[in-house]
Write an enzyme that holds these catalytic residues in place. Sequence first.
Site, PDB file in Angstrom:
ATOM      1  N   THR A 133       0.568  -1.331  -0.396  1.00  0.00           N
ATOM      2  CA  THR A 133      -0.037  -0.015   0.248  1.00  0.00           C
ATOM      3  C   THR A 133       0.852   1.432   0.177  1.00  0.00           C
ATOM      4  O   THR A 133       0.022   2.218  -0.902  1.00  0.00           O
ATOM      5  CB  THR A 133      -0.756  -0.330   1.285  1.00  0.00           C
ATOM      6  N   LYS A 155       9.548   0.229  11.113  1.00  0.00           N
ATOM      7  CA  LYS A 155       9.931  -0.421  12.790  1.00  0.00           C
ATOM      8  C   LYS A 155      10.996  -1.323  13.090  1.00  0.00           C
ATOM      9  O   LYS A 155      10.950  -0.475  14.115  1.00  0.00           O
ATOM     10  CB  LYS A 155       8.254   1.072  13.198  1.00  0.00           C
ATOM     11  N   GLU A 165      11.619   8.255   9.058  1.00  0.00           N
ATOM     12  CA  GLU A 165      10.614   9.205  10.032  1.00  0.00           C
ATOM     13  C   GLU A 165       9.340   8.559   9.239  1.00  0.00           C
ATOM     14  O   GLU A 165       8.521   8.384  10.674  1.00  0.00           O
ATOM     15  CB  GLU A 165      10.458  10.986   9.158  1.00  0.00           C
ATOM     16  N   VAL A 191       7.563   6.660  12.395  1.00  0.00           N
ATOM     17  CA  VAL A 191       6.750   6.652  13.721  1.00  0.00           C
ATOM     18  C   VAL A 191       5.943   7.543  13.431  1.00  0.00           C
ATOM     19  O   VAL A 191       6.112   8.344  12.593  1.00  0.00           O
ATOM     20  CB  VAL A 191       7.738   6.909  14.649  1.00  0.00           C
ATOM     21  N   GLU A 222      -6.146  -4.908  11.413  1.00  0.00           N
ATOM     22  CA  GLU A 222      -6.054  -6.510  11.139  1.00  0.00           C
ATOM     23  C   GLU A 222      -6.931  -7.378  10.950  1.00  0.00           C
ATOM     24  O   GLU A 222      -7.346  -7.364  12.615  1.00  0.00           O
ATOM     25  CB  GLU A 222      -4.698  -6.710  10.799  1.00  0.00           C
ATOM     26  N   LYS A 260       7.956   1.900  18.171  1.00  0.00           N
ATOM     27  CA  LYS A 260       8.303   3.214  17.837  1.00  0.00           C
ATOM     28  C   LYS A 260       8.787   3.371  19.530  1.00  0.00           C
ATOM     29  O   LYS A 260       9.431   4.894  19.121  1.00  0.00           O
ATOM     30  CB  LYS A 260       6.574   3.551  17.994  1.00  0.00           C
TER      31      LYS A 260
END
Length: 437
Positions: free
Chosen positions: A17, A107, A131, A134, A192, A207
């Site tokens: 995605t 992450k 970047e 998180v 999910e 994170k």
Amino acid sequence: MPTTTPTLNVVLLGCGTVGAEVARILAEDEAELTARTGARLALAGVGVRDTSKDRGPHVSPSIVTDRLDELVDRADVVVELMGGLDPAGGLIERALRAGKTVVSANKALIAARLGQLSAAAAESGVQFSYEAAVAGAIPILRPIRDSLAGDRITSIMGIVNGTTNYVLDSMTTTGAGFEEALATAQELGYAEADPTADVDGHDAAAKAAILASLGLHTTFPLEEVHTEGIRSVTAEDIASAKAAGYVIKFLAIAERVSRGAEESAAVRVHPTLIPEDHPLASVRGAFNAVYVQAENAGELMFMGQGAGGAPTASAVMGDLVSAARRVVAGGPGRTETADRALPALPFEQTRTRFAVSVAVEDEPGVLADIARVFADHGQSIESMVQTRGLDGEQRPVAELRIITHDGLEGDLRATVDDIHGLPAVTRRPTFMRVGGN
């Protein structure tokens, strides 16, 4: 005399995605991106496991390959969106050691190997940016790393998982229980089919480790992040919190703890009661927010979309444009190479306030016995609310909701153990931390 605009070959590792959105932005905004960076950003290849799958209108099948090592070797900039530790970790390290600029949204990998990958980038003089790892579209890592580099961050509290915020917000606004709210989140695509990583806190813990590494300038391995999920939060907890003027939020917390001349770092993830007037209390739905406190800047709040293809792609593109500018201009990349500057504070030594729920038989002397146990363990009671009722056998019972003053985690757990042993207590007490004051 006119100059030729250079071309930078960008390759994507992974094209789900987020990758499809990055490919779209590269195609649709080509002219603007060229103007901003001084180079044409050409999508030169897309590395995937299944080359037969359609990757959308902006990815030509001719550039799709499963030969990932070869793809990395001919890139100028590698954008890693595969997720997981391997093969992503090996591919990123291969790229960095070969002098390639790397952008990642991974992450789990960054939380586990940030020090190793940052060191590889520093040795090669290239940029490693993440970047998007998180809080999705929220620009939070660059402000912490760069804008606050001259300040001293004392604490970071964040709603960094949209699924859990949606579930808790739904429970707060509708009165639904956890399972019902989670089912709704799954129906709407916010959760999910297997929500384990979100509701059990693993996503937020990764994170939190990244935020701690940057904000507290110290590496913080995942195994030292205390992690509790939201499965145990009940509709009764939500209602009780609301009656007391609080909202329950699932927070990632990284804070600097000073005790005399000694400093340590405490990093944890768990449901937390925060006052209704706290900035994080108003964060609704699947949004993310990060609340930073620094000695000189004071209180800072960052809020926005924390997930989704386009928001996450926005953060990836921010890193990509910054990296491309550096490549065009020349010079070393900006990396973070923090050492282990602060020791991890054992979780039982962290200090906070607590909200404790105790179910008891409603009879004389019970409150005095409970108050004595709190006092024996150095736990000071700030307030208490008692709700009376009858059990299934029509015997009088009571639910005590107690909020303590600041105290040690270990002392509170010992208090709960001893209260559970009192004859009038009908089930094991539960508790939740209170923050934001």
